[in-house]
Scaffold this motif. Sequence first.
Motif: not given
Length: 396
Positions: A241-263
């Motif tokens: 996830a941290h290799l392939m996604l940036s914080d914009i994956a959380a757009n639209d409040f998409r909680t599946y992109a709520h990770l620890s550590p955050p994107l």
Amino acid sequence: MSALRFVNARIVCPVGGIRQGELLVEGDRIVETLAGDAETIDCRGKTLAPAIIDVAAFAADKAACRRGGIARVALMPDQSPVLDDPGIVRRAATMGKPELWIHPLAAATKGLAGQDLAEMAIMAGAGARAVATGRRWIADSGLMRKLLAYARDCGLTVIAHAEDAGLTGDAVATDGLTATLLGLPSAPAVAEALAVARDVMLAEYTGARLHIRQVTTAAALDLIRAAKRRGVAVTCGITPAHLMLSDIAANDFRTYAHLSPPLRCEADRQACVAAVRDGTIDVIGSGHDPRGPEEKRLPFADSASGAAGATTLLALALSMELPHDRLFALLAANPAKVLGLDGGTLEVGKPADLILIDAGAPWQITEANDGNTPFDGLPVQGKVLRLFKGGKEILA
């Protein structure tokens, strides 16, 4: 003893490289020659590789691990109850066999409260393969120094979470445009580098082995790179996830992109990809932390962090387009070293923990086949056809 002869295989070994040919197994070990008759398995040109060793997963899901080609899981201590007692550790170490070998990570502190050291020597005797701080960073530097020194004397690696809690607080995102537009509680990415800097310095001072569970920022990676050049016994990991996604994956409040550590931001994501390619990052793990709908179908700031990742680990790692012998160093050989396990390669004498893969087989990640995942709907390639643990096939 049962014996297996794998023929017509594309054999991938982190130590021996890639070759065409056959692999021999007798009992639970890879052998050079067979003493008698063997069952022949025609691999039909498919890839035969070491089974995956998943470092620092929060759940041990047998079905997900089977689909993902995972034969061994290092289980984080954040369980219920916490893995801070030898009896609990011993039970965790036996509950998955023979289908899945679980290697418990002992809690660094009692109840993972970050205040009093747990009895890691006793837990090591009960089957713990390393000691971990759990989801949180230990803020007390004096306690962290004692932990590292104690672990060194016990011959254990310390697996640490790296985010300075004084900066992160209740943050659910990284400072930046996305967090600002969404109005999410956020923290600066430097919280990771501050935590890494302290822990690396203490590891260097004590001579302990330190593994940073996830490193996701360029600044922290620079610190680890420099520490390795100095000879510090530090390794680090990351998830797809941290290799392939940036914080914009959380757009639209998409909680599946709520990770620890955050994107993180795109620049940090690219720095992570570069660190995999140059060898700074040692391990790619699933970070498997499945959450139910009652924990994810909430406002972003109230939702639980975490995502399922065991089923998708191999396919997402294959998308990195690394040489396959290098890839399986990240997925198997290096994790074995972190945990002090005998395995992770296809060398003669090693455990016959194997996966047969069709690296080109297409499929689509869905919530149905992996639980809550930020990759829902993504087309990928790479399927596990067969999984063997100690020479015995693990069936679906």
